[in-house]
Write a protein that holds these residues in place. Structure first.
Motif, PDB file in Angstrom:
ATOM      1  N   UNK A  24       0.842  -1.202   0.000  1.00  0.00           N
ATOM      2  CA  UNK A  24       0.000   0.000   0.000  1.00  0.00           C
ATOM      3  C   UNK A  24       0.879   1.255   0.000  1.00  0.00           C
ATOM      4  N   UNK A  25       1.957   1.219   0.770  1.00  0.00           N
ATOM      5  CA  UNK A  25       2.834   2.390   0.816  1.00  0.00           C
ATOM      6  C   UNK A  25       3.469   2.636  -0.550  1.00  0.00           C
ATOM      7  N   UNK A  26       3.887   1.568  -1.234  1.00  0.00           N
ATOM      8  CA  UNK A  26       4.487   1.732  -2.566  1.00  0.00           C
ATOM      9  C   UNK A  26       3.454   2.317  -3.529  1.00  0.00           C
ATOM     10  N   UNK A  27       2.257   1.737  -3.517  1.00  0.00           N
ATOM     11  CA  UNK A  27       1.210   2.216  -4.443  1.00  0.00           C
ATOM     12  C   UNK A  27       0.903   3.684  -4.184  1.00  0.00           C
ATOM     13  N   UNK A  28       0.823   4.062  -2.921  1.00  0.00           N
ATOM     14  CA  UNK A  28       0.407   5.427  -2.617  1.00  0.00           C
ATOM     15  C   UNK A  28       1.543   6.440  -2.728  1.00  0.00           C
ATOM     16  N   UNK A  29       2.783   5.994  -2.609  1.00  0.00           N
ATOM     17  CA  UNK A  29       3.857   6.986  -2.760  1.00  0.00           C
ATOM     18  C   UNK A  29       3.935   7.424  -4.223  1.00  0.00           C
ATOM     19  N   UNK A  30       3.657   6.510  -5.156  1.00  0.00           N
ATOM     20  CA  UNK A  30       3.625   6.902  -6.576  1.00  0.00           C
ATOM     21  C   UNK A  30       2.459   7.864  -6.808  1.00  0.00           C
ATOM     22  N   UNK A  31       1.332   7.547  -6.151  1.00  0.00           N
ATOM     23  CA  UNK A  31       0.130   8.384  -6.304  1.00  0.00           C
ATOM     24  C   UNK A  31       0.432   9.830  -5.917  1.00  0.00           C
ATOM     25  N   UNK A  32       1.127  10.005  -4.783  1.00  0.00           N
ATOM     26  CA  UNK A  32       1.389  11.372  -4.290  1.00  0.00           C
ATOM     27  C   UNK A  32       2.200  12.185  -5.294  1.00  0.00           C
ATOM     28  N   UNK A  33       3.178  11.528  -5.906  1.00  0.00           N
ATOM     29  CA  UNK A  33       4.025  12.236  -6.865  1.00  0.00           C
ATOM     30  C   UNK A  33       3.208  12.721  -8.064  1.00  0.00           C
ATOM     31  N   UNK A  34       2.370  11.852  -8.628  1.00  0.00           N
ATOM     32  CA  UNK A  34       1.602  12.278  -9.811  1.00  0.00           C
ATOM     33  C   UNK A  34       0.505  13.279  -9.430  1.00  0.00           C
ATOM     34  N   UNK A  35      -0.080  13.093  -8.265  1.00  0.00           N
ATOM     35  CA  UNK A  35      -1.108  14.041  -7.803  1.00  0.00           C
ATOM     36  C   UNK A  35      -0.514  15.450  -7.693  1.00  0.00           C
ATOM     37  N   UNK A 155      -6.352  -2.405  -5.234  1.00  0.00           N
ATOM     38  CA  UNK A 155      -5.001  -1.876  -5.006  1.00  0.00           C
ATOM     39  C   UNK A 155      -4.179  -2.741  -4.055  1.00  0.00           C
ATOM     40  N   UNK A 156      -4.829  -3.654  -3.343  1.00  0.00           N
ATOM     41  CA  UNK A 156      -4.117  -4.479  -2.362  1.00  0.00           C
ATOM     42  C   UNK A 156      -3.538  -5.738  -2.992  1.00  0.00           C
ATOM     43  N   UNK A 157      -3.674  -5.881  -4.329  1.00  0.00           N
ATOM     44  CA  UNK A 157      -3.227  -7.125  -4.967  1.00  0.00           C
ATOM     45  C   UNK A 157      -2.023  -6.886  -5.872  1.00  0.00           C
ATOM     46  N   UNK A 158      -1.158  -7.879  -5.938  1.00  0.00           N
ATOM     47  CA  UNK A 158      -0.010  -7.781  -6.843  1.00  0.00           C
ATOM     48  C   UNK A 158      -0.395  -8.383  -8.194  1.00  0.00           C
ATOM     49  N   UNK A 159       0.430  -8.110  -9.203  1.00  0.00           N
ATOM     50  CA  UNK A 159       0.184  -8.716 -10.533  1.00  0.00           C
ATOM     51  C   UNK A 159       0.151 -10.229 -10.434  1.00  0.00           C
ATOM     52  N   UNK A 160       1.083 -10.747  -9.617  1.00  0.00           N
ATOM     53  CA  UNK A 160       1.165 -12.208  -9.465  1.00  0.00           C
ATOM     54  C   UNK A 160      -0.136 -12.769  -8.916  1.00  0.00           C
ATOM     55  N   UNK A 258      -7.112  14.678  -7.618  1.00  0.00           N
ATOM     56  CA  UNK A 258      -6.947  14.086  -6.287  1.00  0.00           C
ATOM     57  C   UNK A 258      -7.228  12.579  -6.314  1.00  0.00           C
ATOM     58  N   UNK A 259      -8.105  12.157  -7.209  1.00  0.00           N
ATOM     59  CA  UNK A 259      -8.469  10.727  -7.246  1.00  0.00           C
ATOM     60  C   UNK A 259      -7.348   9.846  -7.767  1.00  0.00           C
ATOM     61  N   UNK A 260      -6.826  10.209  -8.945  1.00  0.00           N
ATOM     62  CA  UNK A 260      -5.840   9.334  -9.579  1.00  0.00           C
ATOM     63  C   UNK A 260      -4.545  10.061  -9.943  1.00  0.00           C
ATOM     64  N   UNK A 261      -4.532  11.370  -9.735  1.00  0.00           N
ATOM     65  CA  UNK A 261      -3.344  12.148 -10.094  1.00  0.00           C
ATOM     66  C   UNK A 261      -3.330  12.540 -11.557  1.00  0.00           C
ATOM     67  N   UNK A 312     -16.270  11.686  -3.715  1.00  0.00           N
ATOM     68  CA  UNK A 312     -15.726  10.314  -3.734  1.00  0.00           C
ATOM     69  C   UNK A 312     -14.439  10.214  -4.561  1.00  0.00           C
ATOM     70  N   UNK A 313     -13.532  11.138  -4.308  1.00  0.00           N
ATOM     71  CA  UNK A 313     -12.257  11.087  -5.035  1.00  0.00           C
ATOM     72  C   UNK A 313     -11.293  10.103  -4.386  1.00  0.00           C
ATOM     73  N   UNK A 314     -11.519   9.788  -3.123  1.00  0.00           N
ATOM     74  CA  UNK A 314     -10.650   8.832  -2.419  1.00  0.00           C
ATOM     75  C   UNK A 314      -9.381   9.453  -1.859  1.00  0.00           C
ATOM     76  N   UNK A 315      -9.199  10.760  -2.055  1.00  0.00           N
ATOM     77  CA  UNK A 315      -7.963  11.413  -1.606  1.00  0.00           C
ATOM     78  C   UNK A 315      -7.725  11.281  -0.112  1.00  0.00           C
ATOM     79  N   UNK A 316      -8.797  11.405   0.672  1.00  0.00           N
ATOM     80  CA  UNK A 316      -8.612  11.352   2.132  1.00  0.00           C
ATOM     81  C   UNK A 316      -8.178   9.956   2.581  1.00  0.00           C
ATOM     82  N   UNK A 317      -8.567   8.927   1.829  1.00  0.00           N
ATOM     83  CA  UNK A 317      -8.133   7.564   2.175  1.00  0.00           C
ATOM     84  C   UNK A 317      -6.623   7.453   1.938  1.00  0.00           C
TER      85      UNK A 317
END
Ligand code: SF4
Length: 463
Positions: A24-35, A155-160, A258-261, A312-317
């Protein structure tokens, strides 16, 4: 198990799951940069937030007028508008339409309102085939679990993990390529669109001025859901209404920023009725179901009414330290994270869901990020206060009475400090055991030693 106990148990498990936390931290750290990159394109982000909040304020505070305007304009173009006070009524209306059409298969695009009323379960019980067409929703549907996040359901699932799921459920060859995984889902879903009798959608906004619903998405699945089946049903909360079309010039880009960057999502569509003469595609019949489900109770609460401004942008989550550690499923609610913790006690009952208001560090990151300026962390405090007023805790009542008694008697207060220091000497011996008076507190936190000298003593000595 009661919701509060369930939350506590699962939160403990999830906070110890380092793999999940890292994901989750990896997924969201990318999100912050694009946002932040998207936000930088605004001349004045704070002014944009203010304008967006004002547009939603106007809509929510004149909901009675704008909803009627929206409904009249839709009906004028042949749409059937239904009003549902409760989730049960909404389900009956939708099931009624599906039965009347003798439909068998339904293709759905993302709609959190349908999660809210547990529509999929009701449809499955009656033997209808229901397929989620949003890729993330399709994945969690195959896993028989609810969406993890209001914008990123898987978002909690890996490609594998997704590859294994597709291999097991769809018989596809294992792959780590996101493109190939998408193509596997696409091949399955294309057939479903062609065969579906009913297309079901939610809506991001309902424009009163034009009588249209607006759907914003990245995959084009909502477009196919609306274009191919003969009957379209859209379920939306009454708070989705906005006064004017031009309000979306601001709200749509802010939602995607805010939702997807993204500066703007790939597909933005408007639906204002069934197919009109001369139009090449679109449904023959269009039903819009307007859902209250206790939203009007929230509307009646002047203090917290602005929670209905949520887009419902999901930003606060994404920025919430609690959500980032415990994850979306731990909440056991349709709407998780800070906004879920604010509105769920209103939608499902304050006493049973008040624990969510305590699932917050009150850092205010949610309020800071919200594009429509909802005062989220203050609303969490309001919920705590309302819950305590409604049903005061006996333990807290006694504790505060005792505290007031001691603090109002200086000599007693002085001796209590000495007693506290004495008790603390013994504390390490009982810490973490059932004899520990601060068991719940010290289980996960340190109890710092009480200073040997109080500030008053120090001050007296100094002078
Ligand atoms: S409360 Fe604000 S930040 Fe959270 S989902 Fe709603 S609009 Fe987005």
């Amino acid at each position: 198990m009661k919701p509060a106990q369930q939350f506590k148990t699962q939160a403990t498990v999830m906070t110890h799951d380092l793999h999940h936390r890292e994901l989750i931290h990896t997924a969201l750290s990318k999100y912050e940069a694009v946002r932040d990159q998207s936000k930088a394109a605004y001349q004045d982000w704070q002014a944009a937030r203010q304008a967006a909040a004002e547009a939603k304020w106007e809509a929510v505070n004149h909901l009675d007028e704008y909803l009627v305007e929206f409904s009249n304009k839709l009906e004028a173009r042949g749409t059937k508008v239904h009003w549902a006070s409760t989730g049960l009524q909404a389900k009956e209306i939708i099931l009624g339409i599906i039965r009347e059409k003798k439909a068998r298969s339904i293709v759905k695009s993302k709609a959190m309102t349908s999660e809210e009323i547990h529509l999929n379960e009701a449809l499955a019980e009656e033997g209808f085939e229901v397929v989620e067409s949003d890729l993330g929703e399709f994945i969690v549907q195959l896993r028989k679990e609810p969406p993890y996040h209001i914008v990123f359901p898987a978002m909690h699932l890996t490609r594998g993990e997704i590859s294994e799921l597709f291999a097991r459920e769809l018989g596809s060859a294992p792959t780590q390529s996101p493109e190939e995984l998408t193509m596997i889902a696409r091949r399955v879903l294309r057939q479903k669109y062609i065969r579906a009798d009913i297309g079901f959608t939610g809506a991001n906004f309902a424009v009163a001025e034009t009588g249209m619903i607006s759907i914003t998405e990245n995959e084009g699945n909502a477009r196919l859901t609306a274009a191919l089946p003969k009957v379209m049903i859209s379920l939306l909360g009454i708070e989705k209404v906005v006064p004017r079309l031009e309000d979306l010039a601001l709200l749509l880009p802010m939602l995607s920023t805010i939702g997807t960057g993204q500066p703007l999502t790939c597909y933005n569509s408007f639906y204002g009725g069934p197919r009109q003469p001369g139009e090449p595609d679109g449904p023959d019949e269009f039903h819009v179901v307007l859902l209250d489900n206790r939203r009007t109770e929230l509307l009646a609460d002047g203090e917290q009414r602005d929670a209905l401004h949520c887009i419902r942008c999901g930003g606060c989550l994404n920025v919430c330290p609690i959500f980032r550690n415990v994850g979306g499923h731990t909440y056991h609610t349709t709407y998780s994270g800070p906004i879920g913790s604010v509105i769920t006690p209103h939608l499902r009952g304050l006493q049973e869901w008040k624990h969510l208001s305590f699932a917050s560090s009150l850092c205010g990151a949610c309020t800071e990020t919200c594009p429509v300026k909802i005062n989220l962390h203050h609303h969490l405090l309001h919920n705590r206060r309302n819950a305590a007023r409604q049903k005061p805790s006996m333990f807290e009542k006694v504790a505060f009475k005792l505290f007031a008694f001691v603090i109002n008697r200086p000599s007693l207060y002085r001796s209590s400090k000495r007693a506290g220091r004495l008790l603390q000497i013994f504390h390490p011996l009982v810490k973490g055991t059932r004899f520990d008076p601060a068991y719940a507190w010290t289980k996960t936190r340190d109890l710092p030693p009480i200073a040997r000298q109080t500030f008053k003593e120090y001050w007296r000595q100094r002078s």
